[in-house]
Each structure stands twice: as C-alpha cells, then as structure tokens.
Write an enzyme that holds these catalytic residues in place. Structure first.
Site, PDB file in Angstrom:
ATOM      1  N   THR A 116      76.009 -18.660 -35.280  1.00 36.49           N
ATOM      2  CA  THR A 116      77.342 -18.061 -35.296  1.00 36.49           C
ATOM      3  C   THR A 116      78.406 -19.130 -35.503  1.00 36.49           C
ATOM      4  O   THR A 116      79.588 -18.878 -35.310  1.00 36.49           O
ATOM      5  CB  THR A 116      77.611 -17.315 -33.965  1.00 36.49           C
ATOM      6  OG1 THR A 116      77.368 -18.228 -32.885  1.00 36.49           O
ATOM      7  CG2 THR A 116      76.701 -16.114 -33.801  1.00 36.49           C
ATOM      8  N   ALA A 154      83.024 -26.813 -27.929  1.00 40.17           N
ATOM      9  CA  ALA A 154      82.912 -25.417 -28.353  1.00 40.17           C
ATOM     10  C   ALA A 154      82.845 -25.399 -29.867  1.00 40.17           C
ATOM     11  O   ALA A 154      83.234 -26.370 -30.530  1.00 40.17           O
ATOM     12  CB  ALA A 154      84.111 -24.610 -27.864  1.00 40.17           C
ATOM     13  N   LYS A 155      82.343 -24.277 -30.377  1.00 39.16           N
ATOM     14  CA  LYS A 155      82.186 -24.186 -31.828  1.00 39.16           C
ATOM     15  C   LYS A 155      83.513 -24.330 -32.555  1.00 39.16           C
ATOM     16  O   LYS A 155      83.555 -24.716 -33.705  1.00 39.16           O
ATOM     17  CB  LYS A 155      81.513 -22.867 -32.181  1.00 39.16           C
ATOM     18  CG  LYS A 155      80.040 -22.920 -31.819  1.00 39.16           C
ATOM     19  CD  LYS A 155      79.253 -21.701 -32.185  1.00 39.16           C
ATOM     20  CE  LYS A 155      77.788 -21.943 -31.812  1.00 39.16           C
ATOM     21  NZ  LYS A 155      76.988 -20.768 -31.698  1.00 39.16           N
ATOM     22  N   ARG A 156      84.616 -24.034 -31.851  1.00 36.97           N
ATOM     23  CA  ARG A 156      85.918 -24.101 -32.522  1.00 36.97           C
ATOM     24  C   ARG A 156      86.398 -25.541 -32.738  1.00 36.97           C
ATOM     25  O   ARG A 156      87.285 -25.772 -33.527  1.00 36.97           O
ATOM     26  CB  ARG A 156      86.958 -23.277 -31.757  1.00 36.97           C
ATOM     27  CG  ARG A 156      87.176 -23.766 -30.361  1.00 36.97           C
ATOM     28  CD  ARG A 156      88.192 -22.951 -29.597  1.00 36.97           C
ATOM     29  NE  ARG A 156      88.278 -23.487 -28.254  1.00 36.97           N
ATOM     30  CZ  ARG A 156      87.482 -23.156 -27.254  1.00 36.97           C
ATOM     31  NH1 ARG A 156      86.550 -22.245 -27.440  1.00 36.97           N
ATOM     32  NH2 ARG A 156      87.599 -23.709 -26.073  1.00 36.97           N
ATOM     33  N   ASP A 157      85.798 -26.506 -32.015  1.00 41.32           N
ATOM     34  CA  ASP A 157      86.226 -27.896 -32.204  1.00 41.32           C
ATOM     35  C   ASP A 157      85.583 -28.444 -33.465  1.00 41.32           C
ATOM     36  O   ASP A 157      84.548 -29.106 -33.415  1.00 41.32           O
ATOM     37  CB  ASP A 157      85.794 -28.774 -31.010  1.00 41.32           C
ATOM     38  CG  ASP A 157      86.434 -28.314 -29.718  1.00 41.32           C
ATOM     39  OD1 ASP A 157      87.549 -27.775 -29.783  1.00 41.32           O
ATOM     40  OD2 ASP A 157      85.806 -28.482 -28.666  1.00 41.32           O
TER      41      ASP A 157
END
Ligand code: GLU
Length: 292
Positions: A29, A264-267
């Site tokens: 994801t 987190a994946k957003r970084d």
C-alpha cells in the site's frame, strides 16, 4: 523382531531438525521505508544465520488500497538490498479459499457470528471499553436469533464475521507465548474483544490471514515490529482454536526519525526509493538499519 527372536533393527523416530523459517510480510500500500528495511533485515538475517528459510509474503487482502506497482517495487527494493527470499512469493489475495476453510472450521464450532453493525452503530455505543484498535465491539449482533441471522444473510445484508471471544477463550483455555525481547507473555484472549475475522469488503482479516499463512508456510519464528505485539494475543488464540503450532516471536523495536516519530509511509524522504535515487548504496542503507 526377526524370526529367530533377535532384534534385527531398531527404528527410532528422531524429531526432524527444526529449520528456522522466518518471513517478511509487507502490505503493498506504499513504498518500503527504512523501518521496513530494518524489519526485513532482521527476518532475513535470522533465517540466514540458522541456515533456514526466509519467506516473502505480500499482504494484499485490502484490495482497494493494494497496488501491483507497490508490490513490484517491494520486490525490487529487497533485491537491491540483497535480502533475497526463498521459494515463491505468497500473495494473500490468491488464498481466500484457505482463510475460508479456517472460518468454516470456527463456524462449525459456533465460534464466529455475522455482525451487521455499521461503524456508526458501534461508535454510538460509547460506553464500550477500548482495545488496541479503538472501542471494543459491544456485542450487539452476538445474541441475534438464528432465524433473524439467516433472514438477514439471505437478504444479502452487508456483514462482517466476528470471533465470539468469550467462547473462544473458554475453548482455548489459558495460554502464553514466548517473545525473545519481552519474555513469556500471558495470553489475553479478550484483548481485542469480538475481533473481526472477515471484513465486510474482503473475506478475511489481517489477524486471520496472518495466522493461517504462518501455519501453512511453516513459519517457526515471527519477527515483526512491537506495534504488532498486541495482535499476537489474537494470533495465538486462533492457533489454539485451529490446532496450529505456535511459532516463536521476536517483536523488535520500531525505528524512529530524529524527532522520535515512527517512520510512516507518508515520509517520502525515508522511502528506500528516494534514498536510492539520492545516491545512497544498499550497504549504506543496511548500515543505517544496523545490518551491514
Ligand atoms: N502486513 C503487516 C504490515 O505490513 C505485517 C504483518 C506481520 O508481520 O504480521 O505491517
């Protein structure tokens, strides 16, 4: 025994040497980041140092959020890091039938029930105690009469399947599991309450598919972040209900950024892809996560 009464051969069933089997089980994801490299390096290293097997599993039961591009990138990043896996990659979305069989086995023993509640219904029951994932399910659908259940299912009403945790706990009896970092941990079967085993949108759940897959893949040592330690209480409960062996666990700390926040994946800056694009080598990444 031979005819003359002498013992001609002695057959001893020696236990097969236990091979260490570990796995890395990312969800496709998003992109892998440094925290994933740390986790994968641990699982890979534990298998390699023991002459065992390191498996790769793609946890894509969330069909709406999973992307084949992310999956391809995960494989590519691991190869680039030199963390090669053994055998074929298991993609969970191709094994719904396996999870279905486990659900049938639990259903046959009256351990699961359909739940028709919406998120709003559950949120409205504000006096519900909290678990690791938020409010525990207040059990609204647990006592529904069989006829009503049947009629609502026949009418195609949306539902998930939940574990009847109290019943499951009674059947499983007291249990404990061993974690390398945290020692012996007493099982808490009610920690997540009547946890969802098959979601409305997909015919399984994280807890069920991980438990079934670790069993079917012969995983002997589960290494993963300590954020998933609470989940292990459910996984070991399910193992006991389904007659599976309980593997060893090694929940590791989570890497954090300099400000102490979890990756987190957003970084995006911590994504292996961007580190690679900015010129970092695989060895430098492995050194950063303590495994060069
Ligand atoms: N798929 C989970 C994740 O990406 C990990 C599952 C596990 O290791 O049990 O966080």
């Amino acid at each position: 025994m031979a005819r003359d009464g002498t013992v001609s051969s002695v057959h001893v069933d020696l236990p097969a040497a236990v091979t260490v089997v570990t796995r890395f089980a990312p969800s496709p994801t998003g992109e892998l980041h440094l925290g994933h490299a740390y986790s994968a390096r641990i699982a890979w290293g534990r298998a390699r140092e023991a002459g065992g097997r390191f498996l790769l599993r793609i946890e894509d039961i969330d069909i709406r959020r999973s992307r084949r591009e992310f999956e391809a990138a995960i494989l590519d990043d691991l190869r680039w890091l030199g963390l090669g896996w053994d055998g074929t990659v298991r993609r969970q979305s191709e094994h719904f039938a396996d999870y279905g069989r486990a659900l049938d086995a639990l259903d046959a023993r009256g351990l699961i029930y359909p739940c028709f509640c919406t998120r709003a219904d559950i949120a409205a029951a504000t006096d519900a105690p909290h678990g690791p994932d938020g409010p525990l399910y207040p059990g609204t659908c647990r006592p529904l009469p069989r006829e009503e259940r049947r009629a609502r299912l026949a009418a195609g009403e949306e539902h998930c399947l939940r574990l009847d945790a109290a019943r499951a706990a009674a059947e499983a009896g007291p249990y404990a599991f061993a974690d390398e970092t945290h020692g012996r941990i007493e099982g808490r079967p009610l920690l997540f309450g009547d946890v969802v085993l098959a979601r409305k949108d997909t015919p399984t759940s994280y807890h069920l598919s991980v438990t079934v897959d670790d069993h079917l893949q012969g995983v002997t040592l589960v290494t993963r972040g300590e954020d998933l330690l609470p989940s292990t209480h459910v996984h070991v409960l399910l193992q006991r209900l389904l007659g599976y062996a309980t593997p060893a666990y090694a929940h590791h700390r989570l890497l954090t950024d300099p400000a102490g926040r979890r990756f987190a994946k957003r970084d995006r800056s911590l994504a292996l892809r961007s580190l690679r694009e900015s010129g970092k080598t695989a060895d430098e990444i492995l050194a950063l996560v303590g495994g060069s």
